[in-house]
Design an enzyme around this catalytic site. Structure first.
Site, mmCIF file in Angstrom:
data_model
loop_
_atom_site.group_PDB
_atom_site.id
_atom_site.type_symbol
_atom_site.label_atom_id
_atom_site.label_comp_id
_atom_site.label_asym_id
_atom_site.label_seq_id
_atom_site.Cartn_x
_atom_site.Cartn_y
_atom_site.Cartn_z
ATOM 1 N N CYS A 82 -0.390 4.107 2.132
ATOM 2 C CA CYS A 82 -0.175 3.925 3.577
ATOM 3 C C CYS A 82 1.280 4.186 3.959
ATOM 4 O O CYS A 82 1.565 4.834 4.952
ATOM 5 C CB CYS A 82 -0.494 2.500 4.017
ATOM 6 S SG CYS A 82 -1.957 1.779 3.317
ATOM 7 N N ASP A 83 2.190 3.647 3.185
ATOM 8 C CA ASP A 83 3.582 3.578 3.625
ATOM 9 C C ASP A 83 4.558 4.430 2.816
ATOM 10 O O ASP A 83 5.728 4.536 3.196
ATOM 11 C CB ASP A 83 4.057 2.112 3.588
ATOM 12 C CG ASP A 83 3.243 1.234 4.526
ATOM 13 O OD1 ASP A 83 2.844 1.745 5.587
ATOM 14 O OD2 ASP A 83 2.992 0.066 4.196
ATOM 15 N N CYS A 128 0.835 -1.205 0.000
ATOM 16 C CA CYS A 128 0.000 0.000 0.000
ATOM 17 C C CYS A 128 0.868 1.254 0.000
ATOM 18 O O CYS A 128 1.368 1.668 1.051
ATOM 19 C CB CYS A 128 -0.923 -0.005 1.211
ATOM 20 S SG CYS A 128 -1.970 1.453 1.304
#
Ligand code: NDP
Length: 309
Positions: free
Chosen positions: A136-137, A133
């Protein structure tokens, strides 16, 4: 065992549905499944969930949601659904502990699972350089070098997103062409920080403290085959997601990829009292906050429905 409202899944959609349903006095039962807390528990820190200006540990966030659901009376069971019968009410569900449950209303919030290549190193470096992701990261890779695996629209989107943060983005594409839509292909090809490695597969990852590089193979099994190491700090999988909808497919309609289809922007599935929320019904956004929102919608719908019985 009978429950008014059964929530299947324990990610942001499931827990938020439980918080809303619990506050409405419905005493929902949650089946938390094999990955309590859902996909977020495989990431580290969440910085884009509103309300946490300093970010929040993903596991802590999910634990908080769980406790909030329990505070309002949700009963949480460590079981997964293996079979369903939604042909009539009460709806029947069987779990992996040989238990039969009946419910007047069901919220399906089983999420989606990112596909992985199946390399042992993906597990080894999970959360230490391996991610599925970028949204997300990606932030943790500012000014670093990353690779995105895949050649579809998701991979292009992730590569473009990462290119806004990282110093350099490689795309590792197994075919000699991208599968993505023309416009996305053009965007990645035009981007000065993105380099596409066609006809390339990943054999493994290496690094002492997290990912420091990938072992790659060019033209596997063909003339000109070559293996080499590519130094990278992050390895992002973008080879598709698999919605966890299998056990519900006999009853609800799904699209070609298996995502549950709902009516317009509601969580209604077309079967009275059966709703779908979160990533299992969302091929587009796949964000915790979006899933939480759709869980709230599903609980509000279920509450209205249960009042009519
Ligand atoms: P896709 O199935 O479209 O693409 C998956 C990609 O991963 C392909 O390039 C595929 O390669 C590659 N791949 C699959 N398995 C492996 C493997 N084992 N090793 C190496 N590479 C692998 O999935 P997406 O998630 O990209 O897209 C899903 C759907 O969502 C599509 O319909 C897409 O158009 C849509 N979507 C649309 C977006 C938009 O319009 N903005 C954004 C995101 C998704 P190969 O081509 O060789 O099979």
């Amino acid at each position: 065992m009978h429950t008014q409202l059964l929530i299947v899944g324990s990610g942001p959609a499931g827990y938020t549905a439980a918080i809303y349903a619990g506050r409405a006095g419905l005493q929902p039962t949650i089946l938390e499944g094999i990955q309590p807390g859902g996909q977020l528990t495989i990431t580290t820190e969440v910085e884009n969930f509103p309300g946490f200006p300093q970010g929040v540990d993903a596991n802590e966030l999910m634990l908080n949601m769980r406790q909030q659901a329990e505070r309002f009376g949700a009963v949480i069971r460590s079981e997964s659904v293996i079979r369903t019968d939604f042909s009539q009410r009460p709806y029947r569900l069987w779990t992996d502990t040989d238990t039969e449950l009946t419910a007047d209303s069901v919220i399906i919030a089983t999420g989606a699972s990112a596909k992985y290549l199946g390399l042992a190193d993906e597990q080894k470096y999970m959360g230490q350089g391996v991610s599925a992701c970028a949204t997300c990261d990606g932030f943790f890779y500012r000014k670093k070098v990353v690779a995105v695996v895949g050649g579809g629209d998701t991979a292009c989107e992730e590569a473009l997103y990462l290119a806004g943060l990282a110093a350099k983005v490689y795309m590792i594409v197994r075919k000699p062409f991208l599968r993505a839509s023309q416009i996305m292909q053009q965007r990645v090809m035009d981007h000065p920080s993105i380099e596409i490695l066609f006809e390339t597969n990943t054999l493994g990852l290496y690094g002492e403290n997290g990912v420091e590089g990938a072992h790659l193979i060019f033209k596997k099994g063909e003339q000109g085959e070559r293996t080499y190491d590519l130094p990278i700090d992050g390895f992002f999988l973008a080879i598709g997601h698999r919605p966890n909808s299998e056990v519900f497919r006999p009853w609800v309609s799904v699209d070609d990829a298996g995502y549950i289809q709902t009516e317009g922007d509601t969580p209604r599935t077309g079967i009275a009292g059966i709703y779908a929320a979160g990533d299992v019904a969302d091929p587009h956004y796949r964000q915790a906050v979006v899933a939480a929102g759709s869980g709230a919608k599903a609980a509000i719908e279920a509450e209205k429905y249960l009042k009519t019985l």
